[in-house]
Scaffold this active site. Structure first.
Site, mmCIF file in Angstrom:
data_model
loop_
_atom_site.group_PDB
_atom_site.id
_atom_site.type_symbol
_atom_site.label_atom_id
_atom_site.label_comp_id
_atom_site.label_asym_id
_atom_site.label_seq_id
_atom_site.Cartn_x
_atom_site.Cartn_y
_atom_site.Cartn_z
ATOM 1 N N SER A 74 -16.022 174.449 -14.217
ATOM 2 C CA SER A 74 -16.157 175.085 -12.910
ATOM 3 C C SER A 74 -17.547 174.901 -12.345
ATOM 4 C CB SER A 74 -15.886 176.591 -13.011
ATOM 5 O OG SER A 74 -14.541 176.884 -12.860
ATOM 6 N N ASP A 82 -11.560 179.608 -3.954
ATOM 7 C CA ASP A 82 -11.961 180.369 -5.137
ATOM 8 C C ASP A 82 -11.681 181.847 -4.921
ATOM 9 O OD1 ASP A 82 -13.659 181.112 -7.545
ATOM 10 O OD2 ASP A 82 -14.167 178.988 -7.386
ATOM 11 N N HIS A 142 -16.797 184.610 -9.201
ATOM 12 C CA HIS A 142 -16.783 183.184 -9.484
ATOM 13 C C HIS A 142 -17.025 182.331 -8.235
ATOM 14 C CE1 HIS A 142 -14.643 179.338 -10.554
ATOM 15 N NE2 HIS A 142 -15.207 179.555 -11.713
#
Length: 712
Positions: free
Chosen positions: A505, A227, A303
């Site tokens: 996600s 990520d 994220h």
């Protein structure tokens, strides 16, 4: 060119644009260039309520309903007693003794043979006993000379026990939708959506992770989070920006620098050094037009930190959130920076994560081998293309290499509300990848309220989807996003915070955490075994529609996978099986199943002699023979279903089987026929000397006749 997951109606949502557009026109789904991977999430905004960072408590606009009161823990109960006696069955004297040992007013109602056979009897009682009552009674019975052993006839209810609560503030106040929903099926909001009667149940359509915590919380399992990297956060102990410790392992940064033809350098990693050993998230903020003409300005998403929190945020540290596998180890692997990340970097990151050798393409030097290979790889990102196309060859190769190590690969299916059978996305559409769609807290397709006040689903769907999990939903609740860890900085890291995000996600790390829990139970499981168990650990999609499909968007197995992940369904052992009986030649050894998180309907059995398998008939009873003398006997139980066959539970070994006399049978005809009498001579000796005793004629466990012998 890259295409963002999240190209649905932007009015109620903030989209984080991270695609690097290599042309001037905007692509349609299915036409993405394979040079970019995209994050698969959206941060929700409903009306005037921005879903932004939360450094303290939940804001007034997001005040949740109070959590439902948990019921008290169900006590262990017993339906009477089980005894093994020296006689063929429990005598009337033993039954009277049991009556005296039981609490006043409770009696043995009858005596019946145990299904395990041998000289074992069940003594049902006039009412269920508490564990303490039964244990007191059996302790008294063990004092008798005609009792080999006595035990409570426990009632096992592993999968109906209440979950393990957590003290973390957001876990309790926000219902931690990806972990547990505190509302009951009688809750007024639940009833308004699902109708009455409904199938909501305790835990709702969350992952119901606290059930699994009775077996494991993920200790020892490693999940690689490919990520944006990671930032320091007290719920992720403890990444300080440079070094790893405790459950955050030393990761790596695979975000390359780009050197253009004119000699200019674009530092997409924002750390001025390309690949390096520091997976710190330096921020993926963008200025307008940074990544393609017309792209909007956006703040850093953090994220990777948010995904890591959903996976494994610390439990019982008094604040914050709790992850689905709160004791699993996180391997932060940075593959996304400014505008995303390349397939080349991504393939290298995948291989490095599982301990395979990787060479830095810029320096031609080997990257230090990862000392803690991942059991699971989480990929909340993707690009639209067919995994069978030539464009996806690097992806297929990387996945193939990773799967050969036994690692599980989990990926998001994307947020554009499209059928991935028509618009395939990698890596989720690839073979040997668990693809994850997102559902709401009521079990329908996750989405948001559009400009007409109706529901639009953001989660992609289609036959390639393997399983669904909660990913946040902005239609049913203004605070419907998944709360997890982030950083408060708008561009570069500042301080720890929390935020609500929604998207596939957010659903993907729920499934990755489930895989980590399973690998924690049995680290030797191959990837395909974990995949099967995940697909089997699901709850059926709710069939009721709320009003019409304009509001409730039902999921089906043809589009959302086998069901919604439900960790109360995993069939893993909580305690070892127990072998009952003395290890004596000719006497039965019978195994009890032990307790399981969810008790399988059927078991298969495999018996071992000093650790070597020798008897695998499907039975719970074994009679030792002369071949077992001096050997220890143990037994393995496996669920008799494909999904959980890999979760064996092995008993402790017995004491070595003692030697017995030599027994010889002579005189029997070669063929024994029904209705035709036969006579045999039985000779018993020890070291050549005759032995006195008793000979029994048995059919299976049933004694047909017995006769004393003298002089051998």
């Amino acid at each position: 060119m890259g295409v963002a997951f999240g190209s649905f109606d932007p009015q109620p949502l903030i989209r984080f644009s991270v695609a690097l557009i290599l042309g001037s026109d905007r692509a349609k789904p299915g036409e993405a260039h394979m040079s970019l991977l995209r994050r698969s999430f959206s941060a929700g905004i409903v009306g005037a309520l921005a879903v932004s960072t939360m450094s303290g408590g939940v804001t007034a606009a997001e005040k949740p309903e109070p959590p439902a009161q948990l019921s008290t823990v169900r006590p262990t109960m017993a339906a009477g007693l089980i005894v093994k006696t020296t006689t063929s069955t429990a005598s009337s004297a033993l039954v009277r003794a049991a009556d005296r040992a039981l609490p006043s007013g409770i009696d043995v109602t009858r005596v019946r043979k145990s299904a395990s056979g041998g000289r074992t009897s069940v003594l049902p009682t006039s009412r269920r006993l508490t564990a303490a009552e039964a244990e007191t009674a059996t302790a008294e019975l063990r004092k008798r000379s005609d009792v080999v052993w006595a035990a409570p006839n426990y009632i096992l209810r592993a999968f109906t026990d209440p979950p393990v609560p957590a003290s973390d503030s957001y876990f309790v106040s926000d219902k931690a939708r990806q972990v547990w929903d505190w509302r009951s099926s009688a809750n007024s909001t639940v009833r308004s959506v699902m109708g009455s009667p409904n199938s909501f149940g305790n835990g709702g359509y969350s992952s119901r992770a606290p059930y699994a915590w009775r077996a494991t919380r993920g200790a020892g399992a490693v999940v690689a989070v490919l990520d944006t990297g990671i930032t320091a956060h007290p719920d992720l102990p403890t990444w300080n920006g440079t070094t790893a410790s405790e459950r955050i392992l030393p990761g790596y940064d695979f975000v390359s620098q780009y050197k253009f033809v004119d000699g200019t350098l674009e530092d997409t990693g924002r750390d001025d050094d390309g690949w390096d050993s520091n997976p710190q998230d330096e921020g993926d903020w963008e200025r307008a037009n940074d990544c393609y003409p017309g792209s909007s300005r956006s703040n850093s998403s953090w994220h990777g930190t948010h995904v890591a929190g959903i996976l494994a945020a610390t439990k019982d540290n008094g604040s914050g959130v709790v992850g689905v596998a709160p004791e699993a180890e996180i391997l932060p692997v940075r593959v996304l920076g400014l505008c995303g990340g390349t397939i080349d970097d991504f393939g290298a990151a995948m291989k490095w994560s599982v301990g395979l050798p990787v060479t830095n393409p810029l320096t031609d030097m080997p990257v230090p081998i990862n000392a803690r290979p991942a059991d699971v790889i989480n990929m909340s990102l993707g690009a639209y293309t067919s995994c069978t196309s030539d464009n996806a060859a690097p992806m297929r190769e990387a996945i193939s290499a990773v799967r050969a190590t036994g690692a599980v690969v989990v990926a998001a299916v994307g947020n554009d509300g499209v059928n991935i059978a028509d618009h395939p996305v990698v890596p989720a559409s690839c073979k040997d990848v668990l693809s994850v769609a997102a559902t709401s807290e009521y079990g329908d397709r996750a989405g948001y309220r559009n400009s007409l006040g109706k529901k639009s689903a953001y989660s992609n769907y289609g036959n390639p989807v393997d399983v669904s999990a909660p990913g946040g939903d902005a239609f049913w609740s203004s605070s419907g996003g998944i709360v997890s860890t982030i950083n408060s900085g708008t561009t570069t890291p500042v301080s720890s915070a929390y935020a609500r995000y929604m998207g596939t996600s957010m659903a993907t790390p729920v499934v990755s955490a489930a895989a980590a829990l399973l690998k924690s139970v049995n680290g030797d499981l191959m990837a395909e075994e974990v995949d099967r168990a995940i697909r089997g650990s699901v709850r059926s999609f709710p069939g009721r529609r709320y009003g019409s499909s304009d509001y409730f968007l039902p999921c089906f197995t043809s589009g959302c996978g086998t069901g919604i992940l439900d960790l109360s369904k995993i069939q893993v052992p909580l305690s070892k099986p127990t072998i009952l009986g003395e290890p004596i030649i000719g006497e039965p050894l019978t195994v009890t199943s032990g307790s399981w998180l969810r008790t399988p309907t059927e078991f298969t059995y495999e018996w071992f002699r000093d650790g070597a398998s020798f008897y695998n008939k499907n039975g719970a009873t074994y009679y030792p023979t002369r071949a077992d003398v001096g050997k220890e006997i143990s037994v393995s139980l496996r669920p008799d279903n494909e999904e959980f066959r890999g979760f064996a539970s092995v008993s402790a070994p017995t004491s070595p089987v003692p030697d017995g006399p030599d027994v010889a049978v002579t005189g029997l005809p070669s063929e024994v026929k029904y209705g035709v009498g036969a006579t045999a001579t039985v000779t018993v000796s020890s070291d050549g000397s005759p032995v006195d005793g008793e000979v029994e004629l048995r059919r299976g466990d049933k004694v047909l006749a017995r006769q004393a012998i003298t002089g051998g």
